[in-house]
Design a protein around this motif. Structure first.
Motif, short mmCIF file in Angstrom:
data_model
loop_
_atom_site.label_atom_id
_atom_site.label_comp_id
_atom_site.label_asym_id
_atom_site.label_seq_id
_atom_site.Cartn_x
_atom_site.Cartn_y
_atom_site.Cartn_z
N ALA A 80 0.82 -1.21 0.00
CA ALA A 80 0.00 0.00 0.00
C ALA A 80 0.85 1.26 0.00
CB ALA A 80 -0.94 -0.01 1.21
N ALA A 81 1.99 1.22 0.67
CA ALA A 81 2.85 2.41 0.72
C ALA A 81 3.38 2.76 -0.66
CB ALA A 81 4.00 2.16 1.69
N ILE A 82 3.76 1.74 -1.43
CA ILE A 82 4.25 1.99 -2.79
C ILE A 82 3.11 2.46 -3.68
CG2 ILE A 82 5.15 0.85 -4.86
CD1 ILE A 82 7.01 -0.72 -3.09
N LEU A 83 1.94 1.86 -3.54
CA LEU A 83 0.80 2.25 -4.38
C LEU A 83 0.35 3.67 -4.11
CD1 LEU A 83 -1.35 -1.01 -4.37
CD2 LEU A 83 0.07 -0.11 -6.23
N ALA A 113 12.53 -4.16 -16.12
CA ALA A 113 11.80 -3.63 -14.96
C ALA A 113 10.76 -2.56 -15.28
CB ALA A 113 12.79 -3.13 -13.92
N PRO A 114 11.10 -1.47 -16.02
CA PRO A 114 10.07 -0.46 -16.27
C PRO A 114 8.88 -0.99 -17.06
CG PRO A 114 12.26 0.41 -16.75
CD PRO A 114 12.40 -1.07 -16.57
N ALA A 115 9.13 -1.90 -17.99
CA ALA A 115 8.05 -2.46 -18.81
C ALA A 115 7.14 -3.37 -18.01
CB ALA A 115 8.63 -3.23 -19.99
N VAL A 116 7.64 -3.98 -16.94
CA VAL A 116 6.84 -4.86 -16.10
C VAL A 116 6.19 -4.10 -14.95
CG1 VAL A 116 6.94 -6.83 -14.51
CG2 VAL A 116 8.19 -6.91 -16.68
N PHE A 117 6.97 -3.29 -14.26
CA PHE A 117 6.47 -2.61 -13.07
C PHE A 117 5.44 -1.53 -13.39
CE2 PHE A 117 10.69 -3.62 -10.74
CZ PHE A 117 10.20 -4.87 -10.36
N THR A 118 5.65 -0.80 -14.50
CA THR A 118 4.73 0.30 -14.82
C THR A 118 3.30 -0.19 -15.02
OG1 THR A 118 6.52 1.64 -15.75
CG2 THR A 118 4.26 2.22 -16.39
N PRO A 119 3.06 -1.19 -15.88
CA PRO A 119 1.68 -1.69 -16.02
C PRO A 119 1.12 -2.27 -14.72
CG PRO A 119 3.03 -2.44 -17.86
CD PRO A 119 3.96 -1.86 -16.84
N ARG A 123 -2.24 -0.81 -12.93
CA ARG A 123 -3.42 -1.65 -12.76
C ARG A 123 -3.78 -1.81 -11.28
NH1 ARG A 123 -5.34 -4.35 -17.21
NH2 ARG A 123 -6.29 -5.96 -15.89
N MET A 124 -2.79 -1.98 -10.44
CA MET A 124 -3.07 -2.13 -9.01
C MET A 124 -3.64 -0.84 -8.42
SD MET A 124 0.20 -4.45 -7.78
CE MET A 124 -0.42 -4.68 -6.10
N GLN A 125 -3.15 0.30 -8.88
CA GLN A 125 -3.69 1.57 -8.40
C GLN A 125 -5.14 1.77 -8.83
OE1 GLN A 125 -0.68 4.27 -9.89
NE2 GLN A 125 0.43 4.30 -7.95
N GLN A 126 -5.55 1.09 -9.90
CA GLN A 126 -6.93 1.16 -10.37
C GLN A 126 -7.79 0.01 -9.84
OE1 GLN A 126 -7.08 1.72 -14.75
NE2 GLN A 126 -4.94 2.31 -14.60
N GLY A 127 -7.19 -0.84 -9.00
CA GLY A 127 -7.92 -1.97 -8.46
C GLY A 127 -8.13 -3.10 -9.44
N LEU A 128 -7.29 -3.17 -10.48
CA LEU A 128 -7.40 -4.20 -11.51
C LEU A 128 -6.39 -5.31 -11.27
CD1 LEU A 128 -7.71 -1.89 -14.65
CD2 LEU A 128 -9.57 -3.11 -13.48
N PRO A 129 -6.66 -6.54 -11.72
CA PRO A 129 -5.69 -7.62 -11.54
C PRO A 129 -4.44 -7.40 -12.40
CG PRO A 129 -7.51 -8.33 -12.93
CD PRO A 129 -7.90 -7.00 -12.37
N VAL A 130 -3.32 -7.83 -11.89
CA VAL A 130 -2.05 -7.72 -12.62
C VAL A 130 -1.99 -8.79 -13.71
CG1 VAL A 130 0.45 -7.91 -12.40
CG2 VAL A 130 -0.87 -6.71 -10.64
N ILE A 131 -1.46 -8.41 -14.87
CA ILE A 131 -1.29 -9.33 -15.99
C ILE A 131 0.16 -9.80 -16.04
CG2 ILE A 131 -1.54 -9.64 -18.47
CD1 ILE A 131 -4.16 -9.04 -17.02
N ALA A 132 0.37 -11.09 -16.12
CA ALA A 132 1.73 -11.64 -16.19
C ALA A 132 2.33 -11.41 -17.58
CB ALA A 132 1.70 -13.13 -15.88
N PRO A 133 3.66 -11.34 -17.66
CA PRO A 133 4.31 -11.17 -18.96
C PRO A 133 4.08 -12.37 -19.88
CG PRO A 133 5.84 -10.73 -17.15
CD PRO A 133 4.62 -11.36 -16.54
N SER A 134 4.21 -12.12 -21.17
CA SER A 134 4.06 -13.16 -22.18
C SER A 134 5.41 -13.76 -22.53
CB SER A 134 3.41 -12.58 -23.43
OG SER A 134 3.52 -13.46 -24.53
N GLU A 135 5.41 -15.01 -22.93
CA GLU A 135 6.64 -15.65 -23.39
C GLU A 135 6.88 -15.43 -24.87
OE1 GLU A 135 6.72 -19.75 -22.37
OE2 GLU A 135 6.36 -19.41 -20.22
#
Length: 358
Positions: A80-83, A113-119, A123-135
């Motif tokens: 929560a502190a980071i969000l 890191a920026p490409a993963v952490f930013t989305p 999404r977490m700040q909007q209350g949405l589920p996090v999407i895992a990266p694609s292979e």
């Protein structure tokens, strides 16, 4: 004294050359005109970091996808502190949790890191589920997929790819110099990138694209452009998205991003009214600036079309600096490695102008 170190050469580099007089940007021996829209971000990394990573574009694509999956594990630690932080401050906090080092594994984690952490943060700040990266998706497409929750259209992925390539390196700007200073102490690549990210956060460096949209919103319609901008100039306000400290003619990055935006518009991904408003504001601003400040070269810069492009891709304006970092991190790492391999501890002199001791 030379204010702001203008015209001081502080490093030799093989990474990029900014020709401000002619409006030309060369990255790793290639003109931006030949790279933007034609080269993927992974291929750009091969040019900037191929020797250090000991990999070609195909290998970098595979390794970067694996790094995105590795870095994604850190998303579980977002609290929560980071969000509660702004996106750029939250991104900085998350990158600070990555291991430090000067090796290739550290570099790949930082590239991912920026490409993963930013989305994830958005999404977490909007209350949405996090999407895992694609292979299987490329870096730009995967970043958008993790943000939007669906695989992006080809033209969307290409537009973000063009943006990441366009901003990947730009000479010895403030954030890149910060990265080189820290790298020269041998503190590690993570420390160097954190220093660069902190410099990028400043509104005089990477924090300006968002206010371009604020300006467009204040204008509202194309018919109001000249009157609103003239009033802003009369109040002594700066027109966001115009003028650059180095370029004396048009910023070549603005041309690259305008072309990418036009391709998005052809695909129906940009509201026609928004593009018409932007073109009206750009035209009115250039006329007014030439009238108001005829002795200064104030042309459209990278911020103007960055704002429009990232907005069209569904990115909120408060996260624009994070996306800038997702592209520039390749250049930061390249400069940090160059400093480690060929430089020495950066320790300039200062001139004391205070009172003398009795």
């Amino acid at each position: 004294m030379i204010s702001g170190l203008d015209d001081v050469i502080a490093a030799e580099t093989m990474l990029s050359d900014v020709d401000g007089l002619n409006g030309r940007l060369v990255i790793a021996g290639h003109s931006l005109d030949d790279l933007a829209g034609r080269t993927s971000y992974e291929a750009m990394l091969a040019l900037l970091l191929g020797e250090f990573l000991q990999a070609d574009t195909a290998a970098i694509t595979r390794n970067l996808a694996a790094a995105r999956r590795e870095v994604h594990a850190y998303v579980e630690g977002i609290d929560a502190a980071i969000l509660a932080l702004s996106p750029i401050e939250a991104l900085r906090a998350m990158i600070a949790r990555l291991p430090d080092g000067e090796d290739r594994d550290t570099a790949y984690r930082l590239l991912a890191a920026p490409a993963v952490f930013t989305p994830a943060l958005l999404r977490m700040q909007q209350g949405l589920p996090v999407i895992a990266p694609s292979e299987t998706l490329g870096h730009a497409a995967d970043m958008l997929a993790m943000l939007l929750g669906t695989v992006p259209a080809e033209e969307q992925a290409k537009a973000l790819d063009t943006y990441l390539v366009t901003v990947s390196d730009h000479g010895l700007n403030a954030s890149t110099f910060a990265a080189r200073v820290v790298a020269s102490t041998r503190a590690g690549l993570t420390s160097a990138i954190l220093a660069a990210l902190s410099a990028l956060k400043g509104p005089l460096h990477g924090g300006a694209p968002g206010p371009v949209l604020d300006m467009l919103d204040s204008v509202g319609t194309p018919e109001r452009a000249e009157a609103v901008l003239a009033a802003e100039l009369a109040r002594g306000e700066r027109l966001m998205g115009f003028g650059h400290r180095i370029y004396r003619v048009r910023d070549p990055r603005a041309d690259a991003l305008k072309a990418a935006l036009q391709q998005l518009a052809k695909a129906g991904a940009v509201p026609a009214g928004r593009l018409a408003l932007a073109e009206a504001v750009e035209g009115a601003a250039l006329v007014l600036l030439r009238q108001k400040k005829p002795d200064r070269a104030l042309e459209t810069n990278v911020e103007f079309y960055t704002a429009l492009l990232l907005e069209a891709l569904g990115l909120p304006r408060e996260a624009f600096t994070c996306v800038f970092a997702a592209g520039r991190v390749g250049g930061w790492i390249g400069h940090a490695r160059e400093q480690i391999d060929h430089g020495r501890l950066i320790r300039p002199q200062s001139k004391y102008i205070g009172p003398l001791a009795a």
